[in-house]
Design an enzyme around this catalytic site. Structure first.
Site, PDB file in Angstrom:
ATOM      1  N   ARG A  50       0.890  -1.345  -0.159  1.00  0.00           N
ATOM      2  CA  ARG A  50       0.214   0.121  -0.040  1.00  0.00           C
ATOM      3  C   ARG A  50       0.464   0.634  -0.155  1.00  0.00           C
ATOM      4  O   ARG A  50       0.346   2.242  -1.058  1.00  0.00           O
ATOM      5  CB  ARG A  50      -1.144   0.427   1.297  1.00  0.00           C
ATOM      6  CG  ARG A  50      -1.799   1.145   1.540  1.00  0.00           C
ATOM      7  CD  ARG A  50      -3.139   1.669   2.269  1.00  0.00           C
ATOM      8  NE  ARG A  50      -2.413   0.952   3.471  1.00  0.00           N
ATOM      9  CZ  ARG A  50      -2.106   0.314   4.813  1.00  0.00           C
ATOM     10  NH1 ARG A  50      -1.441   1.619   4.617  1.00  0.00           N
ATOM     11  NH2 ARG A  50      -2.514  -0.213   6.047  1.00  0.00           N
ATOM     12  N   TYR A 103     -17.329  16.748 -14.999  1.00  0.00           N
ATOM     13  CA  TYR A 103     -18.220  15.521 -14.571  1.00  0.00           C
ATOM     14  C   TYR A 103     -19.105  15.709 -13.316  1.00  0.00           C
ATOM     15  O   TYR A 103     -18.815  15.757 -12.293  1.00  0.00           O
ATOM     16  CB  TYR A 103     -16.549  14.777 -14.739  1.00  0.00           C
ATOM     17  CG  TYR A 103     -16.947  13.028 -14.440  1.00  0.00           C
ATOM     18  CD1 TYR A 103     -18.139  12.834 -14.570  1.00  0.00           C
ATOM     19  CD2 TYR A 103     -16.676  12.748 -12.827  1.00  0.00           C
ATOM     20  CE1 TYR A 103     -18.614  11.052 -14.221  1.00  0.00           C
ATOM     21  CE2 TYR A 103     -16.900  11.928 -12.236  1.00  0.00           C
ATOM     22  CZ  TYR A 103     -18.052  10.961 -13.109  1.00  0.00           C
ATOM     23  OH  TYR A 103     -18.303   9.298 -12.621  1.00  0.00           O
ATOM     24  N   ASP A 176      -8.063  18.996 -13.954  1.00  0.00           N
ATOM     25  CA  ASP A 176      -8.709  17.702 -14.224  1.00  0.00           C
ATOM     26  C   ASP A 176      -8.262  17.481 -15.600  1.00  0.00           C
ATOM     27  O   ASP A 176      -9.098  18.469 -16.682  1.00  0.00           O
ATOM     28  CB  ASP A 176     -10.335  17.739 -13.990  1.00  0.00           C
ATOM     29  CG  ASP A 176     -10.182  15.765 -14.579  1.00  0.00           C
ATOM     30  OD1 ASP A 176      -9.659  15.156 -15.452  1.00  0.00           O
ATOM     31  OD2 ASP A 176     -11.116  15.284 -14.055  1.00  0.00           O
ATOM     32  N   LYS A 201      -9.777   6.537 -18.668  1.00  0.00           N
ATOM     33  CA  LYS A 201     -10.083   7.017 -19.943  1.00  0.00           C
ATOM     34  C   LYS A 201      -8.565   6.323 -20.623  1.00  0.00           C
ATOM     35  O   LYS A 201      -8.427   5.542 -20.720  1.00  0.00           O
ATOM     36  CB  LYS A 201     -10.723   7.916 -19.637  1.00  0.00           C
ATOM     37  CG  LYS A 201     -11.619   8.283 -18.437  1.00  0.00           C
ATOM     38  CD  LYS A 201     -13.014   7.460 -19.302  1.00  0.00           C
ATOM     39  CE  LYS A 201     -13.451   7.711 -17.804  1.00  0.00           C
ATOM     40  NZ  LYS A 201     -13.629   8.125 -16.404  1.00  0.00           N
TER      41      LYS A 201
HETATM   42  C1  LIG Z   1     -13.400  14.226 -16.085  1.00  0.00           C
HETATM   43  C2  LIG Z   1     -13.878  12.697 -15.889  1.00  0.00           C
HETATM   44  N1  LIG Z   1     -12.954  13.537 -14.496  1.00  0.00           N
HETATM   45  C3  LIG Z   1     -12.828  11.983 -13.703  1.00  0.00           C
HETATM   46  C4  LIG Z   1     -13.121  11.350 -13.793  1.00  0.00           C
HETATM   47  C5  LIG Z   1     -13.717  10.269 -12.857  1.00  0.00           C
HETATM   48  O1  LIG Z   1     -12.888   9.388 -12.773  1.00  0.00           O
HETATM   49  P1  LIG Z   1     -13.099   7.786 -11.886  1.00  0.00           P
HETATM   50  O2  LIG Z   1     -14.342   6.871 -13.006  1.00  0.00           O
HETATM   51  O3  LIG Z   1     -12.328   7.008 -12.829  1.00  0.00           O
HETATM   52  O4  LIG Z   1     -13.255   7.265 -11.147  1.00  0.00           O
HETATM   53  C6  LIG Z   1     -14.695  11.318 -15.094  1.00  0.00           C
HETATM   54  C7  LIG Z   1     -15.171   9.956 -14.412  1.00  0.00           C
HETATM   55  O5  LIG Z   1     -15.697   9.342 -15.808  1.00  0.00           O
HETATM   56  C8  LIG Z   1     -14.077  12.100 -15.670  1.00  0.00           C
HETATM   57  O6  LIG Z   1     -15.130  11.613 -17.076  1.00  0.00           O
END
Ligand SMILES: Cc1ncc(COP(=O)(O)O)c(C=O)c1O
Length: 387
Positions: A50, A103, A176, A201
């Site tokens: 971890r 998101y 992000d 992604k």
């Molecule tokens: C732009 C964006 N940021 C963060 C996330 C969250 O990521 P995760 O699904 O890996 O927790 C997503 C998920 O769809 C996303 O599209």
């Protein structure tokens, strides 16, 4: 090293053994614990998986190199990365300014856990206008949280300008960067403090792993985040670390192809009579096309558009597709399509969705790397089927 070379080599340099042989690909280190020679210090730097793991460590090194960051940290999901970042840097009574189009899972995390349980205040502003960020700053503003382009409306914000304002007010900034990936956009180079990714992604790119990452260069903040990565324990597994390391090797090639296909699809959609509006930063018609060209070196594989009509037409179109899978998520080699109001952004109340422009006629596409004529033909037959 240039981007494509780093994406293949950083973190995975073969370590030659005494007989001159060595793994070209890093092994998946499944051991949960690591033996040591002496009581007082771990041998080889690893003690418990971890806290640190060689396969995850290799990925973290590569993630840092792609964003030109000093440090990288890998987590069990994008939301886990966001949770560690916010819970490390914010305390009760702090104020955060965030883009109003984010998101939905990020908004849910902010509005439930951090706002309700931990008394952190969030102001959502249209960050396309940098003045709105400036206007929302308060004495207790500690963090500015951005996405650009946003999910799903493809709104952009000027990272360099916002980073300058934040520095002036001594406020931290986080972006992000999931939609663009470091291949097309590197916020740290524009003065942003921290980058977050859902590695689920584009970084992994094959829709077979859920993970997240933070990249940054400030060593004091890194130490705090690393401490909490271990203290909270939301780490990426060795197997997922291996998958993301493998996925990243083709990131540049994939991003180029995603973009090439997306430009053709966006132009095709724009020419269709039953398409009301296309949101794609690679189209001259995008209201922030100039900023897109300045801030990003490519426009990526995400497109949103509004179909003429409403829910009935959107449903008929989506259910008529044969190659595009009707599914949430994005950034994989396969083309996906979804209805934000009923799927990814359903957790946002209807009136709030409508206020920022997520209507029932909005459709989001994650353009894959398949043959472009197959993709356009599939969209075409489904659009004709709506009329
Ligand atoms: C732009 C964006 N940021 C963060 C996330 C969250 O990521 P995760 O699904 O890996 O927790 C997503 C998920 O769809 C996303 O599209």
């Amino acid at each position: 090293m240039k981007f494509e070379t780093k994406a293949i080599h950083v973190g995975e340099e073969p370590k030659l053994k005494e007989d001159g042989s060595g793994d070209v690909v890093i092994p998946i280190h499944l051991s949960s614990t690591f033996a040591r020679a002496k009581v007082d210090k771990p041998t080889g730097g690893y003690e418990y998986s971890r806290t640190g793991n060689p396969t995850r460590g290799a990925l973290e090194k590569r993630l840092a190199s792609l964003e030109n960051a000093g440090f990288g940290l890998a987590f069990s999901s994008g939301l886990a990365a966001e949770t560690v970042l916010c819970s490390t840097l914010l305390k009760s009574g702090d104020h955060v300014i965030a883009f109003d189009d984010l998101y939905s899972g990020t908004k849910r995390l902010f509005n439930t856990l951090f706002s309700r349980n931990f008394n952190i205040e969030f102001s959502y502003v249209d960050a396309r206008d940098t003045g709105n960020i400036k206007g929302a700053i308060k004495e207790n503003t500690r963090l500015i949280w951005l996405e650009t382009p946003t999910n799903p409306l493809m709104k952009l914000c000027d990272l360099k300008a916002i980073a300058e304002i934040a520095r002036e007010w001594n406020i931290l900034t986080a972006v992000d960067n999931t939609f663009m990936s470091p291949f097309f956009q590197r916020p740290l180079e524009l003065g942003i403090d921290m980058v977050v990714h859902s590695t689920t992604k584009y970084l992994n790119g094959h829709s077979d792993s859920v993970g997240g990452a933070i990249m940054l260069s400030d060593d004091e903040i890194y130490d705090k985040l690393k401490f909490n990565q271990n203290a909270i324990g939301a780490i990426l597994s060795p197997f997922d670390s291996f998958l993301v390391l493998r996925g990243i090797k083709t990131l540049a090639l994939r991003m180029e192809r995603h973009t090439k296909n997306a430009i053709e699809i966006a132009r095709y959609l724009e020419s269709q009579p039953n398409v009301k509006r296309v949101y794609y930063p690679g189209l001259e018609s995008h209201p922030q096309y100039e900023l897109a060209k300045r801030q990003m070196s490519g426009s990526g594989g995400m497109i949103s558009f509004e179909i003429v009509g409403g829910l009935k037409e959107a449903r008929r179109f989506l259910e008529g597709l044969k190659i595009f899978s009707l599914a949430e998520s994005l950034g994989g080699v396969e083309s996906l399509i979804e209805h934000p109001a009923m799927m990814t952004h359903a957790s946002i109340p209807k009136k709030d969705r409508e206020k920022i422009g997520i209507s029932d006629s909005l459709i989001r596409i994650s353009v894959g790397i398949e043959d472009i004529t197959d993709l356009v033909d599939d969209l075409d037959q489904a659009l004709q089927g709506v009329e």
